[in-house]
Scaffold this active site. Sequence first.
Site, PDB file in Angstrom:
ATOM      1  N   SER A   8      -0.711   3.196  12.997  1.00  0.00           N
ATOM      2  CA  SER A   8      -1.687   3.103  14.103  1.00  0.00           C
ATOM      3  C   SER A   8      -0.976   3.505  15.380  1.00  0.00           C
ATOM      4  O   SER A   8       0.261   3.409  15.473  1.00  0.00           O
ATOM      5  CB  SER A   8      -2.176   1.658  14.232  1.00  0.00           C
ATOM      6  N   TYR A  28      -0.163  -7.066  14.845  1.00  0.00           N
ATOM      7  CA  TYR A  28      -0.593  -5.764  14.318  1.00  0.00           C
ATOM      8  C   TYR A  28       0.404  -4.666  14.734  1.00  0.00           C
ATOM      9  O   TYR A  28       0.821  -3.847  13.904  1.00  0.00           O
ATOM     10  CB  TYR A  28      -1.996  -5.469  14.860  1.00  0.00           C
TER      11      TYR A  28
HETATM   12  P1  NAP Z   1     -11.963  -1.302   7.739  1.00  0.00           P
HETATM   13  O1  NAP Z   1     -13.184  -0.465   7.727  1.00  0.00           O
HETATM   14  O2  NAP Z   1     -12.021  -2.707   8.212  1.00  0.00           O
HETATM   15  O3  NAP Z   1     -11.306  -1.227   6.282  1.00  0.00           O
HETATM   16  C1  NAP Z   1     -10.205  -2.012   5.941  1.00  0.00           C
HETATM   17  C2  NAP Z   1      -9.872  -1.712   4.507  1.00  0.00           C
HETATM   18  O4  NAP Z   1      -8.701  -2.458   4.145  1.00  0.00           O
HETATM   19  C3  NAP Z   1     -10.981  -2.120   3.562  1.00  0.00           C
HETATM   20  O5  NAP Z   1     -11.089  -1.136   2.563  1.00  0.00           O
HETATM   21  C4  NAP Z   1     -10.463  -3.429   2.983  1.00  0.00           C
HETATM   22  O6  NAP Z   1     -10.910  -3.692   1.673  1.00  0.00           O
HETATM   23  C5  NAP Z   1      -8.978  -3.150   2.936  1.00  0.00           C
HETATM   24  N1  NAP Z   1      -8.190  -4.382   2.846  1.00  0.00           N
HETATM   25  C6  NAP Z   1      -7.996  -5.321   3.808  1.00  0.00           C
HETATM   26  N2  NAP Z   1      -7.205  -6.285   3.348  1.00  0.00           N
HETATM   27  C7  NAP Z   1      -6.887  -5.971   2.067  1.00  0.00           C
HETATM   28  C8  NAP Z   1      -6.084  -6.559   1.054  1.00  0.00           C
HETATM   29  N3  NAP Z   1      -5.439  -7.706   1.264  1.00  0.00           N
HETATM   30  N4  NAP Z   1      -5.997  -5.951  -0.139  1.00  0.00           N
HETATM   31  C9  NAP Z   1      -6.643  -4.777  -0.377  1.00  0.00           C
HETATM   32  N5  NAP Z   1      -7.410  -4.167   0.546  1.00  0.00           N
HETATM   33  C10 NAP Z   1      -7.528  -4.747   1.746  1.00  0.00           C
HETATM   34  O7  NAP Z   1     -10.854  -0.662   8.667  1.00  0.00           O
HETATM   35  P2  NAP Z   1     -10.348   0.823   8.855  1.00  0.00           P
HETATM   36  O8  NAP Z   1     -10.508   1.122  10.293  1.00  0.00           O
HETATM   37  O9  NAP Z   1     -10.914   1.753   7.870  1.00  0.00           O
HETATM   38  O10 NAP Z   1      -8.787   0.591   8.599  1.00  0.00           O
HETATM   39  C11 NAP Z   1      -8.083   1.289   7.599  1.00  0.00           C
HETATM   40  C12 NAP Z   1      -6.638   1.414   8.056  1.00  0.00           C
HETATM   41  O11 NAP Z   1      -6.605   2.179   9.266  1.00  0.00           O
HETATM   42  C13 NAP Z   1      -5.959   0.087   8.382  1.00  0.00           C
HETATM   43  O12 NAP Z   1      -4.620   0.110   7.942  1.00  0.00           O
HETATM   44  C14 NAP Z   1      -6.020   0.031   9.904  1.00  0.00           C
HETATM   45  O13 NAP Z   1      -5.005  -0.779  10.441  1.00  0.00           O
HETATM   46  C15 NAP Z   1      -5.838   1.497  10.228  1.00  0.00           C
HETATM   47  N6  NAP Z   1      -6.266   1.912  11.563  1.00  0.00           N
HETATM   48  C16 NAP Z   1      -7.581   1.808  11.947  1.00  0.00           C
HETATM   49  C17 NAP Z   1      -7.941   2.211  13.233  1.00  0.00           C
HETATM   50  C18 NAP Z   1      -9.368   2.152  13.719  1.00  0.00           C
HETATM   51  O14 NAP Z   1      -9.592   2.328  14.934  1.00  0.00           O
HETATM   52  N7  NAP Z   1     -10.361   1.942  12.872  1.00  0.00           N
HETATM   53  C19 NAP Z   1      -6.975   2.706  14.109  1.00  0.00           C
HETATM   54  C20 NAP Z   1      -5.659   2.784  13.686  1.00  0.00           C
HETATM   55  C21 NAP Z   1      -5.309   2.385  12.414  1.00  0.00           C
HETATM   56  P3  NAP Z   1     -12.286  -4.532   1.412  1.00  0.00           P
HETATM   57  O15 NAP Z   1     -13.400  -3.628   1.778  1.00  0.00           O
HETATM   58  O16 NAP Z   1     -12.258  -4.844  -0.016  1.00  0.00           O
HETATM   59  O17 NAP Z   1     -12.202  -5.748   2.280  1.00  0.00           O
END
Ligand code: NAP
Length: 261
Positions: free
Chosen positions: A157, A170
């Site tokens: 991130s 985080y």
């Molecule tokens: P999201 O829509 O909330 O998705 C999170 C994902 O992580 C879901 O598929 C969830 O699975 C999975 N997850 C969470 N805890 C888990 C665990 N203990 N075991 C297995 N799976 C788990 O968020 P997102 O934005 O797509 O985030 C995906 C990645 O991108 C993360 O690493 C986040 O830190 C990173 N990121 C996001 C942003 C942003 O602005 N959105 C920016 C920078 C980085 P379930 O559906 O089964 O709960």
Amino acid sequence: MVNDIFIITKIQVIKMAKNAIITGGSRGLGKAMTLKLGELGYNVAINYRSDSSKKLTEDLVEELKSEYGVEAIAVQADVSKFEDCEKLVNAAVEAFGEEIDALINNAGITNNCNFIDLQPEEYERVINTNLVSMMHMCHLALPYMVDRDTAIVCTASVGGLTGVINQADYCAAKTGVIGLCRALALEFAPRKVRVNSIAPGMIMTDMLKGVNQDELNALAATIPLGHIGEPKEIAGALEYILTADYLTGQVISPNGGFVLQ
Ligand code: NAP
């Protein structure tokens, strides 16, 4: 007249499918990257954790099979736990064989809380889910990846590149992810495994669902490219990394110019 016998050998070009594992692959950035893996011809073991994501993941399995003709499986596992990571890697090997070509460590959560009120079990959960999970997955998958031109991609991130208020846990985890990738890149370059991280800026997923429209507009105004990113814009970075054979130990940060490195 000489009877020449021509034996025409039909040469069949068999495209060998590649195999991938993605954690947190059912929604948000993970879903876009899962679809990209299918488009690139990978069989995909799609991990999810929550019961509410089971149907989403099963639908994605069917979409990959019908749209791209690849194999796919859904595997429920909490990747913060070593034994669940073992279950995930074993399921992929059982389904696709003992060659893992791409490991995408994407699962992540956030607390968004000031550091004094944040409880130890809450920050431990963020560290375990965002960082320790990726160590477990690399540790377990690498034996199936070495010496064969393979790739590990971890979702970090911009929080891993800069500090963010109320995100100390985080940011610590995501900086750790970048360090993990750099060290593994050095250690495993001689064994033909490339290791890189993607550090997205703000992307429109459930992670931003607590933010109201006015706040989203204000956030968008701080981004030089003028909009909050879409998951498919991160999937584009994944495609680049998977096909960029000379790239290892690097951080690719699709962030709309929000952070200029
Ligand atoms: P999201 O829509 O909330 O998705 C999170 C994902 O992580 C879901 O598929 C969830 O699975 C999975 N997850 C969470 N805890 C888990 C665990 N203990 N075991 C297995 N799976 C788990 O968020 P997102 O934005 O797509 O985030 C995906 C990645 O991108 C993360 O690493 C986040 O830190 C990173 N990121 C996001 C942003 C942003 O602005 N959105 C920016 C920078 C980085 P379930 O559906 O089964 O709960």
